[in-house]
Design an enzyme around this catalytic site. Structure first.
Site, PDB file in Angstrom:
ATOM      1  N   HIS A  57     -11.214 -40.295  15.072  1.00 43.34           N
ATOM      2  CA  HIS A  57     -10.891 -38.836  14.297  1.00 43.34           C
ATOM      3  C   HIS A  57     -11.840 -37.609  14.616  1.00 43.34           C
ATOM      4  O   HIS A  57     -12.163 -36.755  13.759  1.00 43.34           O
ATOM      5  CB  HIS A  57     -11.163 -39.057  12.599  1.00 43.34           C
ATOM      6  CG  HIS A  57     -12.340 -39.523  12.144  1.00 43.34           C
ATOM      7  ND1 HIS A  57     -12.586 -40.214  11.087  1.00 43.34           N
ATOM      8  CD2 HIS A  57     -13.790 -39.106  12.577  1.00 43.34           C
ATOM      9  CE1 HIS A  57     -14.042 -40.460  10.862  1.00 43.34           C
ATOM     10  NE2 HIS A  57     -14.505 -39.774  11.776  1.00 43.34           N
ATOM     11  N   HIS A  72     -17.900 -35.866   6.320  1.00 44.74           N
ATOM     12  CA  HIS A  72     -18.871 -35.599   7.321  1.00 44.74           C
ATOM     13  C   HIS A  72     -19.656 -34.251   6.424  1.00 44.74           C
ATOM     14  O   HIS A  72     -19.640 -33.214   6.732  1.00 44.74           O
ATOM     15  CB  HIS A  72     -18.475 -35.109   8.569  1.00 44.74           C
ATOM     16  CG  HIS A  72     -17.713 -36.158   9.201  1.00 44.74           C
ATOM     17  ND1 HIS A  72     -16.400 -36.363   8.799  1.00 44.74           N
ATOM     18  CD2 HIS A  72     -18.034 -37.038  10.362  1.00 44.74           C
ATOM     19  CE1 HIS A  72     -15.861 -37.372   9.755  1.00 44.74           C
ATOM     20  NE2 HIS A  72     -16.972 -37.625  10.558  1.00 44.74           N
ATOM     21  N   HIS A 127     -19.824 -43.836  20.032  1.00 49.58           N
ATOM     22  CA  HIS A 127     -20.633 -42.433  19.988  1.00 49.58           C
ATOM     23  C   HIS A 127     -21.941 -42.157  19.345  1.00 49.58           C
ATOM     24  O   HIS A 127     -22.185 -42.791  18.422  1.00 49.58           O
ATOM     25  CB  HIS A 127     -19.617 -41.416  19.651  1.00 49.58           C
ATOM     26  CG  HIS A 127     -19.211 -41.354  18.111  1.00 49.58           C
ATOM     27  ND1 HIS A 127     -18.741 -42.185  17.363  1.00 49.58           N
ATOM     28  CD2 HIS A 127     -19.236 -40.297  17.423  1.00 49.58           C
ATOM     29  CE1 HIS A 127     -18.381 -41.958  16.241  1.00 49.58           C
ATOM     30  NE2 HIS A 127     -18.885 -40.681  16.109  1.00 49.58           N
ATOM     31  N   GLU A 138     -19.159 -46.208  12.567  1.00 53.43           N
ATOM     32  CA  GLU A 138     -17.985 -45.762  11.743  1.00 53.43           C
ATOM     33  C   GLU A 138     -16.813 -46.766  11.926  1.00 53.43           C
ATOM     34  O   GLU A 138     -15.943 -46.663  11.107  1.00 53.43           O
ATOM     35  CB  GLU A 138     -17.460 -44.304  12.246  1.00 53.43           C
ATOM     36  CG  GLU A 138     -18.214 -43.242  11.810  1.00 53.43           C
ATOM     37  CD  GLU A 138     -17.848 -41.874  12.502  1.00 53.43           C
ATOM     38  OE1 GLU A 138     -18.025 -40.855  12.019  1.00 53.43           O
ATOM     39  OE2 GLU A 138     -16.711 -41.886  13.126  1.00 53.43           O
TER      40      GLU A 138
END
Lengths: 145, 280
Positions: free
Chosen positions: B12, B59, B193, B240
């Site tokens: 995302h 976030h 990431h 995530e």
């Protein structure tokens, strides 16, 4: 449900601190950096962004943040801010206020320039090899000496 | 009866939203990424889900540092796109399915999952980017959405095992909803990431693909991957991927893989997505 053994909290937390060049956002860091992160969060409101940009020091002085952290915020020392309990998703509100693309802001935490960092990503990113464990890296160093 | 007909795992990354909003989806940089989603966008027009249970993380948009729900479910009628510091993304409001969301929330609590209930919130890129990737730029989203927000920021985040079990419980809750609805569940975020510190920029093509293999298979081994493995192998934000386990847990033991795509890089991130169907 499985009957897997219960995770020991102390071992769990010790492992989180064994990753090179990484500050996992543990409860301890979240407590320490609470007001840094809440300050950053305040920049989501346009009127706060305007006030911050008009006089950064005065805006920071409204917050219960240490002088060390205020200095780090003023000079955008993001590694320092991670050490002081800042979290990147909160700090990214400051990237946005500065009009800095996320990846460019992230690159300032590495030993590379933005063009170098961008090229590294195009070439497949940083390898996990040699970057998994501080303990393992130290042990390997000892072996070679 | 409502039924879960498919599961999607997908990155995302916020930059994908920027590419959509600024019409750059076919340029040299973004072209290979969006080409990977062409199949999925076409498939969605045929699959025509009524509702998507969309597992994502906030976030620092709807939730600040004050209140940190481990598992939260949106039970509202609609959600606006959040201003993440650049102004809100120009996307339609997200329509909720309050009846189904409240049904799932109540069922989960009776099933030992102590959910936090959200009535009002704005939704950030974690939720709107997957919608853009699957549906493009419609005037109105073609589905109702039940947002499930997971804390993957402040440690400890929920274990993979707990996420998988939540998925199983969500499937049971959906099956007991009396309306005849075609429901998909999406797990979003990842893949490898790291957005912070001197190790930023870590990507791991080999590990990510091993993870996709595990999700495609009939084993539940992925639920037992410890947090530290995600962190060491896939970077601090690779964690995530535990949200994909909620999706996979909801699909049952056996799955059929309809589509899979992987690309490096997008901004700081390895992009991946997978489309799965429950199989008998």
């Amino acid at each position: 449900m499985s009957d897997k053994p219960k995770q020991d909290i102390h071992e769990y937390l010790a492992e989180l601190d064994d990753i090179p060049g990484t500050r996992i956002y543990t409860a301890a860091r979240a407590r320490k950096g609470y007001w840094i992160n809440q300050f950053a969060m305040s920049l989501m409101k346009p009127e706060n962004r305007d006030r911050f940009k008009a006089d950064q020091r005065a805006y920071l002085d409204e917050w219960n943040i240490s002088e060390e952290a205020k200095q780090a915020l003023l000079v955008r020392d993001y590694n320092k801010l991670l050490d002081l309990g800042g979290n990147v998703y909160f700090l990214s509100k400051l990237f946005s206020a500065d009009g800095l693309p996320f990846a460019e802001a992230v690159s300032t935490m590495t030993d590379m320039t933005w063009p170098e960092y961008r090229q590294m990503m195009m070439d497949g990113g940083r390898s996990a090899e040699g970057n998994r464990s501080i303990r393992a890296n130290l042990a390997a160093l000892k072996d070679t000496n | 009866m409502a039924r879960i007909t498919a599961g999607v795992g997908s990155s995302h990354v916020p930059l994908l939203g920027v590419a959509v909003d600024q019409g750059k989806t076919r340029d040299d940089y973004f072209g290979p990424i969006f080409a990977g989603y062409d199949w999925t966008r076409q498939w969605e027009t045929e699959a025509k889900p009524d509702v998507v249970i969309l597992v994502y993380n906030d976030h620092a948009s709807a939730f600040d540092a004050n209140i940190i729900p481990t598992f939260a479910i949106g039970c509202g009628e609609r959600y606006k796109s959040a201003d993440e510091g650049w102004g809100p993304r120009p996307v339609p409001d997200v329509e909720g399915h309050a009846d189904m969301a409240w049904h799932i929330a109540q069922s989960l609590i009776l099933d030992d999952f102590d959910m936090t209930i959200i009535n009002e919130m704005d939704v950030d890129h974690g939720l709107t980017v997957p919608l853009s990737m699957m549906f493009g730029q419609p005037e109105k989203w073609p589905v109702k959405v039940v947002p499930v927000a997971v804390n993957v920021v402040t440690y400890p985040v929920p274990s993979g095992n707990r996420c998988w079990a939540l998925g199983e419980a969500i499937a049971r809750a959906v099956e007991s909803f009396p309306e005849d609805l075609n429901v998909q569940i999406w797990g979003t975020g990842g893949m490898s990431h790291q957005l912070q510190g001197p190790r930023a920029g870590l990507l791991n093509r080999e590990w990510d693909n091993k993870f996709l293999d595990l999700l495609s298979s009939d084993t539940d081994a992925a639920r037992y991957i410890p947090h530290i493995e995600y962190l060491r192998e896939t970077g601090s934000e690779g964690i995530e991927m535990v949200m994909w386990l909620i999706m996979r847990g909801a699909l049952g033991e056996k799955v059929k893989t309809l589509h899979r795509h992987y690309h490096i890089p997008c901004s700081n991130t390895a992009i991946g997505h997978i489309v799965l169907e429950p199989a008998i």
